[in-house]
Design a protein around this motif. Sequence first.
Motif, PDB file in Angstrom:
ATOM      1  N   GLY A   1      42.840  35.142  42.404  1.00 39.33           N
ATOM      2  CA  GLY A   1      43.421  36.410  42.845  1.00 39.33           C
ATOM      3  C   GLY A   1      42.365  37.384  43.351  1.00 39.33           C
TER       4      GLY A   1
ATOM      5  N   THR B   1      39.435  38.123  46.224  1.00 36.96           N
ATOM      6  CA  THR B   1      39.033  37.709  47.577  1.00 36.96           C
ATOM      7  C   THR B   1      37.848  38.557  48.049  1.00 36.96           C
ATOM      8  OG1 THR B   1      40.241  39.353  48.897  1.00 36.96           O
ATOM      9  CG2 THR B   1      41.511  37.477  48.099  1.00 36.96           C
ATOM     10  N   ASN B   2      37.285  38.131  49.155  1.00 37.70           N
ATOM     11  CA  ASN B   2      36.463  39.031  49.963  1.00 37.70           C
ATOM     12  C   ASN B   2      37.192  39.205  51.278  1.00 37.70           C
ATOM     13  OD1 ASN B   2      33.278  37.556  49.049  1.00 37.70           O
ATOM     14  ND2 ASN B   2      34.336  39.290  48.155  1.00 37.70           N
TER      15      ASN B   2
ATOM     16  N   ARG C   1      35.175  45.408  49.993  1.00 33.98           N
ATOM     17  CA  ARG C   1      34.996  44.017  50.383  1.00 33.98           C
ATOM     18  C   ARG C   1      35.554  43.060  49.334  1.00 33.98           C
ATOM     19  NH1 ARG C   1      30.694  39.318  51.646  1.00 33.98           N
ATOM     20  NH2 ARG C   1      30.452  39.276  49.416  1.00 33.98           N
ATOM     21  N   LEU C   2      35.077  43.193  48.086  1.00 29.50           N
ATOM     22  CA  LEU C   2      35.682  42.416  47.004  1.00 29.50           C
ATOM     23  C   LEU C   2      37.046  43.043  46.742  1.00 29.50           C
ATOM     24  CD1 LEU C   2      34.599  40.210  44.837  1.00 29.50           C
ATOM     25  CD2 LEU C   2      34.737  42.135  43.284  1.00 29.50           C
ATOM     26  N   MET C   3      38.102  42.304  47.022  1.00 31.45           N
ATOM     27  CA  MET C   3      39.438  42.880  46.894  1.00 31.45           C
ATOM     28  C   MET C   3      40.338  41.928  46.133  1.00 31.45           C
ATOM     29  SD  MET C   3      40.293  44.536  50.593  1.00 31.45           S
ATOM     30  CE  MET C   3      39.203  45.783  51.296  1.00 31.45           C
ATOM     31  N   SER C   4      41.117  42.499  45.242  1.00 34.67           N
ATOM     32  CA  SER C   4      42.091  41.667  44.520  1.00 34.67           C
ATOM     33  C   SER C   4      43.342  41.530  45.378  1.00 34.67           C
ATOM     34  CB  SER C   4      42.453  42.324  43.195  1.00 34.67           C
ATOM     35  OG  SER C   4      43.285  43.448  43.445  1.00 34.67           O
ATOM     36  N   ILE C   5      44.141  40.529  45.058  1.00 36.88           N
ATOM     37  CA  ILE C   5      45.387  40.387  45.800  1.00 36.88           C
ATOM     38  C   ILE C   5      46.344  41.531  45.490  1.00 36.88           C
ATOM     39  CG2 ILE C   5      45.264  37.889  46.179  1.00 36.88           C
ATOM     40  CD1 ILE C   5      47.241  37.706  43.772  1.00 36.88           C
ATOM     41  N   SER C   6      46.194  42.164  44.322  1.00 39.74           N
ATOM     42  CA  SER C   6      47.028  43.346  44.052  1.00 39.74           C
ATOM     43  C   SER C   6      46.722  44.438  45.069  1.00 39.74           C
ATOM     44  CB  SER C   6      46.781  43.897  42.647  1.00 39.74           C
ATOM     45  OG  SER C   6      47.094  42.932  41.682  1.00 39.74           O
ATOM     46  N   LEU C   7      45.430  44.588  45.367  1.00 41.57           N
ATOM     47  CA  LEU C   7      45.045  45.610  46.341  1.00 41.57           C
ATOM     48  C   LEU C   7      45.500  45.218  47.743  1.00 41.57           C
ATOM     49  CD1 LEU C   7      43.377  48.335  46.276  1.00 41.57           C
ATOM     50  CD2 LEU C   7      41.593  47.027  47.407  1.00 41.57           C
ATOM     51  N   VAL C   8      45.341  43.936  48.088  1.00 45.62           N
ATOM     52  CA  VAL C   8      45.788  43.484  49.413  1.00 45.62           C
ATOM     53  C   VAL C   8      47.301  43.684  49.541  1.00 45.62           C
ATOM     54  CG1 VAL C   8      45.954  41.508  50.987  1.00 45.62           C
ATOM     55  CG2 VAL C   8      43.872  41.848  49.647  1.00 45.62           C
ATOM     56  N   ARG C   9      48.021  43.435  48.458  1.00 48.30           N
ATOM     57  CA  ARG C   9      49.483  43.663  48.508  1.00 48.30           C
ATOM     58  C   ARG C   9      49.802  45.140  48.680  1.00 48.30           C
ATOM     59  NH1 ARG C   9      50.708  39.350  43.886  1.00 48.30           N
ATOM     60  NH2 ARG C   9      51.253  37.578  45.197  1.00 48.30           N
ATOM     61  N   GLU C  10      48.957  45.990  48.072  1.00 49.97           N
ATOM     62  CA  GLU C  10      49.193  47.427  48.247  1.00 49.97           C
ATOM     63  C   GLU C  10      48.919  47.826  49.700  1.00 49.97           C
ATOM     64  OE1 GLU C  10      47.495  49.752  45.098  1.00 49.97           O
ATOM     65  OE2 GLU C  10      48.007  51.661  46.062  1.00 49.97           O
TER      66      GLU C  10
ATOM     67  N   ASP D   1      39.297  47.630  40.471  1.00 48.76           N
ATOM     68  CA  ASP D   1      40.196  46.698  41.150  1.00 48.76           C
ATOM     69  C   ASP D   1      40.296  45.377  40.377  1.00 48.76           C
ATOM     70  OD1 ASP D   1      41.873  45.636  43.053  1.00 48.76           O
ATOM     71  OD2 ASP D   1      40.263  45.151  44.466  1.00 48.76           O
TER      72      ASP D   1
ATOM     73  N   GLN E   1      42.370  45.831  37.363  1.00 48.32           N
ATOM     74  CA  GLN E   1      43.791  45.890  37.718  1.00 48.32           C
ATOM     75  C   GLN E   1      44.346  44.475  37.915  1.00 48.32           C
ATOM     76  OE1 GLN E   1      44.858  48.521  41.110  1.00 48.32           O
ATOM     77  NE2 GLN E   1      44.823  46.777  42.480  1.00 48.32           N
ATOM     78  N   GLU E   2      43.527  43.608  38.505  1.00 49.23           N
ATOM     79  CA  GLU E   2      43.977  42.235  38.722  1.00 49.23           C
ATOM     80  C   GLU E   2      44.060  41.474  37.394  1.00 49.23           C
ATOM     81  OE1 GLU E   2      45.137  41.381  41.550  1.00 49.23           O
ATOM     82  OE2 GLU E   2      45.662  39.353  40.902  1.00 49.23           O
TER      83      GLU E   2
ATOM     84  N   CYS F   1      48.251  35.913  49.592  1.00 45.39           N
ATOM     85  CA  CYS F   1      48.178  36.460  48.233  1.00 45.39           C
ATOM     86  C   CYS F   1      48.949  35.571  47.256  1.00 45.39           C
ATOM     87  CB  CYS F   1      48.744  37.881  48.187  1.00 45.39           C
ATOM     88  SG  CYS F   1      47.712  39.093  49.003  1.00 45.39           S
TER      89      CYS F   1
END
Lengths: 381, 439
Positions: free
Chosen positions: B128, B130-131, A71-80, B23, B26-27, B119
């Motif tokens: 950077g 999100t939920n 649920r908590l996601m970074s934009i790096s992960l969303v880009r992946e 995560d 990483q960000e 993004c």
Amino acid sequence: MAFISSGYDPENPMKDRITDIGPRNYEEFYPPVIKNNKGKWLYHEVLQPGVLVHVSETGDEVYTVRVGGARLMSISLVREICEIADKHCGGYVRWTTRNNVEFMVDSKDKVQPLIDDLQGRKFAGGSYKFPVGGTGAGITNIIHTQGWIHCHTPATDASGPVKSVMDEVFEDFQNMRLPAHLRISLACCLNMCGAVHCSDIAILGYHRKPPMVDHEYLDKMCEIPLAIASCPTAAIKPKKVEVGGKTVNSVEVNQSRCMFCGNCYTMCPCLPLADKEGDGIVLMVGGKVSNRISAPKFSKVAVAFIPNEPPRWPKTAETIKKIVETYAADANKYERLGEWAERIGWERFFEKTGLEFTHHLIDDFRDPAYYTWRQTSQFKF
Amino acid sequence: MAKHETPLLDQLESGPWPSFVSDMKQEAESRAKNANNINYQIPVDVVEDLLGVLELSYKDGETHWKHGGIVGVFGYGGGVIGRYCDQPEKFPGVAHFHTLRVNQPSGKFYTTEYLKQLCDLWEMRGSGITNMHGSTGDIIFLGTTTKQLEEIFFELTHNLNQDLGGSGSNLRTPADCIGAARCEYACYDTQDLCNHLTQEYQDELHRPAFPYKFKFKFDGCPNCCVASIARADMSFIGTWKDDIRIDQEAVKAYVAGELKPNAGAHAGRDWGKFDIQKEVIDLCPTKCMWYENGKLEIDNKECTRCMHCINVMPRALRPGKQTGCSILVGAKAPILDGAQMGSLLVPFVEVNKDNDYQEIKDVIEAIWDWWMEEGKNRERLGELMKRQGFQKLLEVTGIDPVPQHVQEPRHNPYIFWKEEEVEGGWERDINEFRKHHLR
């Protein structure tokens, strides 16, 4: 960092302003196979945990690979996620209501390469980035609220307990051995932004101490009548208090009437109630939202308090595991956790799970309490 | 080298479930490196400070976020939630850390092109982090500064053709299940109804005029995958009026073990051979079906459409063709007066795109008129219904009472008759009475 304007002019806020356009239209985002077959689906099948096929009356098929997400996601992960969707799915992807991510492909030969790619990706710390699972008679993603990462009223963290519990029940995310699906949810305080009150197992952050009163600032920061009106048990009344030789308007809390809901704090920041020892977790069980077989049910309190144990909340995770295992071993096929508990009776539920029954589990809040006491001589020893 | 030591959070990196800590790290690293040479508009080390403040909460067992704060974009009362850290000196990167709710597209389908635009925007102007997604359904942008709010809103509306969602005492962002897009059970197009009403009620979504929050949720069938019945002030649950469609050949294939029951959802354990009597007929809550001479018979008039038989044999059974939805109202979580489940108000309404869902809007607007007039501050619709009664709800919506409205008739005879309902009214002459009844 130099300020970069987007084009917005604070001197003329209405210039070129666009408002009330709403969300993007869903049709822009449908993968072609979805667009072509919407409303024409004939049936579906779970091919393996996390993998679904839907078959259309046109003969088209769509294969869905579902993965868990934090649920908590970074934009790096969303880009992946985007990179994977570009590579395998023609640039389309979706999320489920329980924060899983679904990758869809339109033929069977594209499924295994996608699964291999997803299962092969790990974070530096060792956990999966995209574990495949969350379908059928198993445990899917835990929906949850913000907790200590971003909220001002939580009684527990959200992301941490969720990570700990999902690690504990991870096999049931990737398997479908349970009698029915089992939904775990977390809300980090009684306000229940996550509305977890109809879950098979609900993890609820709970305060156990009445609010402190910040007399010096209360009248400056709060509307006293609003703070008083916010209390559902009428435990707050106005009071004049001496602070530093001056009389100020404030409130008094009748502590024995407080059920720690925190509504007063939401209305008035000078009534904080968070406390390291006071705060912790309530576990509720047996709720559901589906109308399948039996009517939707509220969850019931099974454990009145477990202390917060960061970082891994071992007692919470272990208790949930125990409930899941007892249910898995004892319930009939298709029987949800609450249906099972009702069939065997709650006295047996406590016996079989080994959970302790305490006076805290007997309702004493207004009318609903009466409907939960036993009014029959039919009970089990 | 990380800015803050996080020995407690580090323990959440092991184990199989995706680690939000890994995560975030990483960000943080990505921002520090800034490989794409982004001109960050909020502190570079915002994620490191977010990890730092969370670690402090893990140590203290308490949150370190301050209470609210009024921030927003011009002309809106919802969509932005103000957030400030209560240890700004230790963690300046998150001293101001506001949330934006971005109204998700119905069904939560995305193109990667759109997601990448989000993004890029959130990398430059926000944390950077999100939920995907919040409990109500929005895409949540977690953490930016006040100065960036208008800039983000400008870019969202001008470049992404995208609006904010709802927060505060207004219509919350409506949410739906996947519906007809990829589910054979959907009895109406949840995406279209959700999107249509979201667009129709933009004013209610962005400008708080209600006593408290108000939620619409759309479930395509009684399985209720979006949980509308438990948490929406108005839930729209797909249903049908005619007969369940049966493919008798497929029924036989289930009985013969050629098709897997429940679409293969129980494949993780050997439950033995499929037994239609035990697994379908005996579990039917109304006992309205039987299996005779190799055929499944259903007394459809007695069926309450619970979905169990259809879920078990999706290739043999389908909902009927005369579809629409039931409207239930008043569900909510426990705050303040205890949890409430949705109560059935409209047993069946056609979900009619051709007249822009006018029948549904008529019900919505009648309810809002009543609730806005009578509802107290922070009183959800369900609580107003309890306070003023179901009859009042029927009265304001102009809906006739039917047995479907109750589980059972009232237990007590304390009926509030209205004066106009009693012959001759309530005004009587005491002297007339006394002529025949001595004092």
